[in-house]
Write a protein that holds these residues in place. Structure first.
Motif, PDB file in Angstrom:
ATOM      1  N   GLU A 141       0.774  -1.185   0.120  1.00  0.00           N
ATOM      2  CA  GLU A 141      -0.039  -0.013   0.043  1.00  0.00           C
ATOM      3  C   GLU A 141       0.977   1.471  -0.041  1.00  0.00           C
ATOM      4  O   GLU A 141       0.242   2.247  -0.424  1.00  0.00           O
ATOM      5  N   THR A 142       1.998   1.259   0.581  1.00  0.00           N
ATOM      6  CA  THR A 142       2.849   2.405   0.373  1.00  0.00           C
ATOM      7  C   THR A 142       4.265   2.005  -0.429  1.00  0.00           C
ATOM      8  O   THR A 142       4.873   1.046  -0.715  1.00  0.00           O
ATOM      9  N   GLU A 168       7.248   2.812   0.473  1.00  0.00           N
ATOM     10  CA  GLU A 168       8.171   2.204   1.081  1.00  0.00           C
ATOM     11  C   GLU A 168       8.052   0.559   1.313  1.00  0.00           C
ATOM     12  O   GLU A 168       9.072   0.181   1.292  1.00  0.00           O
ATOM     13  N   GLN A 169       6.946  -0.003   1.227  1.00  0.00           N
ATOM     14  CA  GLN A 169       6.605  -1.057   1.250  1.00  0.00           C
ATOM     15  C   GLN A 169       7.200  -1.843   0.093  1.00  0.00           C
ATOM     16  O   GLN A 169       7.981  -2.789  -0.086  1.00  0.00           O
ATOM     17  N   LEU A 200      -1.563   0.228  -3.714  1.00  0.00           N
ATOM     18  CA  LEU A 200      -0.641   1.017  -4.477  1.00  0.00           C
ATOM     19  C   LEU A 200      -0.712   1.134  -5.997  1.00  0.00           C
ATOM     20  O   LEU A 200      -0.618   2.212  -6.574  1.00  0.00           O
TER      21      LEU A 200
END
Length: 613
Positions: free
Chosen positions: A571-572, A574-575, A591
């Protein structure tokens, strides 16, 4: 692991099994019945009954009822319900013939064994008694040894008939008829004494799949092993007595096989402990025992259970209501995976009616066009290009609106409708994927979820082959997604089934990896292609430098096994960055996009490929 069931240990229908596991013959069974047998004597000469009792006590009999007034005999018989009746023929006012005729006309007493004892020894008297339904006939004066032998033979036959009608021949547990009668007595006692107790209904989840995949004979072995586990957890391994419905002296729970894959226990509740604590302890002990698989014909069989409880009190209306309430609670627990058991409450009836309405609607949902597909992109981590999609099913109810799959998929699985719905989903997904390939997305792959019920259908491989053939989708473009727990149920037979899928050319993916119980040795044996990391592990990644040791270990394990990896729930940015550093091949998540209908997914494809151009 539990040992495989030895064929020589199988309970035979013609034998009774003792608590120590040894087998008794008919005469040993009769000896046990002697200790429990209630003998009623009806004779206008009291001295005759006294003499008979003395002789029979020497043979081991202990329970006697004597009636010298023949006018009271029928009433006393109905009250006492003896195991055998010793009946004189010649008595004032009401003769033995009258009593015998009334017994055979009474629905409750019709099969009561009656041994006629009379001073008349002529053939006409004997013939009349036998025609009226006497079980045996002895002339006075009675030879004590002959009476004892005939009584023993009669009780042996009664005991065996009782066993065949009241005991499950497979598990040697009391059957539904016996348990229902016992429970009716307990209901009456609860009303009289204002005491409380519980009815515990235990259902083996998805037992049909074991029967379908291993065959009924192996299924019976599993049931027998499971019944022994129930006895171990509920009765400390002590065999359940069945010789009498009166189990008042038995302080342990009363266990029975209700039918098929359902077992039931009656549990008196102590005033000292809370019912929920007692029930939790019993249920958890059984669940923990099932963590060790049964081994049948060399295959490891894991079982899971759903448990429903209904409480007995002085307000209980009937045995049927009690069992139905436990059934409702069991189904409630089955649909709530977070619950080990559920205790019945009134709101469950409303929930049950709601589920019944949903089930009825689901039966026509496909034909009515209410079921439709949505697709969530599966994206290459390295190129950020859409590689394919996971096909997901949705239901738009005409009155209730959009119904979550969390609510209707378990319903479809429990009812068996998942087989027909799953076939429709498979075919629709294959045709849609092929349409996108023909539009120019030639490497597009479609992932389709398959339930345990579908996998164990005898024609499942043919269904997949037909969907691929009719849609003209290349087999390698289809990914069959199975959950981790699913493939570990009946692992040996699943190895064979998955190998047949692999032979078709279809790819196989393990969904929700890390949430179940996989054996690494089996992971090596399954013909797998892909592993999907559950979103619960991805959610722990809060930055591109998060340690994420579990995710890292899963990706490393998958690569060592030659599998590609899909991260769910990205979802981000960063992930995404973190799994990129860990060499994860693909991802799914908001995302990129939520699941969308085909037209919207096509727009995603077109924009994605324009960006890559």
């Amino acid at each position: 692991m539990r040992n495989d069931l030895n064929k020589n240990d199988r309970h035979q229908p013609a034998m009774a099994t003792q608590a120590d596991g040894s087998v008794m013959d008919q005469h040993e069974l009769a000896r046990i019945i002697i200790d429990d047998a209630k003998i009623m004597m009806v004779d206008d000469e009291e001295i005759n009954m006294e003499v008979l009792q003395i002789h029979l006590e020497e043979e081991g009999y202990r329970r006697f009822v004597s009636v010298s007034d023949s006018t009271q005999a029928l009433q006393r018989i109905r009250e006492e319900l003896p195991d055998v009746l010793l009946l004189d023929i010649v008595m004032p006012q009401v003769s033995g013939y009258d009593i015998l005729t009334a017994i055979r006309d009474d629905e409750t007493l019709r099969y009561l064994p009656v041994i006629v004892l009379t001073s008349a020894n002529d053939a006409q008297t004997k013939l009349k008694a036998l025609k009226l339904g006497a079980t045996d006939f002895l002339a006075k004066p009675i030879d004590a040894s002959e009476l004892a032998l005939r009584l023993s033979n009669t009780l042996t036959a009664v005991a065996w008939q009782k066993r065949m009608s009241e005991v499950d021949p497979l598990t040697d547990l009391p059957n539904r008829a016996w348990f229902t009668r016992m429970l009716r007595q307990k209901c009456e006692a609860c009303r009289a004494e204002s005491s409380n107790s519980a009815l515990i209904l235990i259902n083996i989840n998805r037992f049909k799949s074991i029967n379908d995949s291993l065959g009924p004979a192996r299924g019976d072995e599993v049931l027998l092993l499971f019944s022994n586990t129930v006895l171990e957890c509920y009765r400390k391994g002590i065999k359940q007595p069945w010789f009498s419905s009166d189990v008042s002296d038995d302080t342990l729970p009363t266990v029975s096989r209700l039918d098929g894959d359902r077992f039931v226990a009656y549990l008196p509740l102590s005033e000292q402990g809370a019912p929920s604590d007692i029930l939790t302890s019993l249920t958890e002990s059984l669940i923990n025992a099932l963590n060790t698989p049964y081994v049948v014909s060399g295959q490891s069989i894991y079982l899971s259970i759903s448990v429903g409880v209904s409480l007995l009190s002085d307000k209980t209306l009937s045995v049927e209501t009690l069992i139905n309430n436990a059934e409702t609670a069991m189904l409630f627990a089955k649909r709530r995976n977070d619950k080990t058991f559920a205790i019945y409450s009134d709101f469950m009836d409303a929930k049950a009616r709601e589920l019944l309405s949903l089930e009825n609607g689901l039966r026509t949902a496909v034909d009515n066009g209410e079921i439709f597909m949505v697709y969530q992109p599966k994206v290459h981590v390295a190129s950020n290009q859409i590689a394919g999609a996971e096909a997901l099913v949705r239901w738009l109810h005409p009155e209730l609106g959009l119904i979550s799959p969390v609510n209707f998929i378990p319903l479809a699985e429990d009812s068996g409708m998942i087989v027909s719905i799953g076939e429709w989903v498979l075919r629709e997904s294959c045709f849609q994927a092929r349409r996108w390939q023909l539009m120019g997305y030639k490497d597009f792959k479609i992932a389709v979820n398959v339930s345990i019920r579908q996998l164990h259908e005898p024609d499942f491989i043919s269904t997949v082959k037909s969907a691929l053939h009719d849609s003209e989708l290349p087999p390698e473009s289809l990914i069959i997604e199975l959950t981790e727990n699913m493939i570990m149920e009946n692992a040996e037979s699943n190895v064979v089934k998955l190998q047949k899928l692999n032979d078709l050319g279809a790819k196989i993916s393990i969904d929700d990896f890390g949430t179940g119980y996989s054996s690494l040795s089996y992971l090596q044996r399954f013909p797998l292609d892909q592993l999907k990391i559950d979103r619960s592990f991805i959610s722990e990644i809060v930055s591109d430098s998060s340690p994420a040791p579990i995710v890292k270990a899963m990706i490393s394990l998958a690569h060592d096994l030659g599998l590609s990896v899909v991260a769910e729930g990205i979802e981000t940015p960063e992930q995404l960055k973190r799994i990129q550093l860990l060499k994860c091949e693909e991802y799914q998540g908001y995302l990129c996009s939520k699941p969308v209908i085909a037209t919207e997914f096509q727009t995603l494809l077109e924009s994605d490929y324009r960006l890559q151009a």
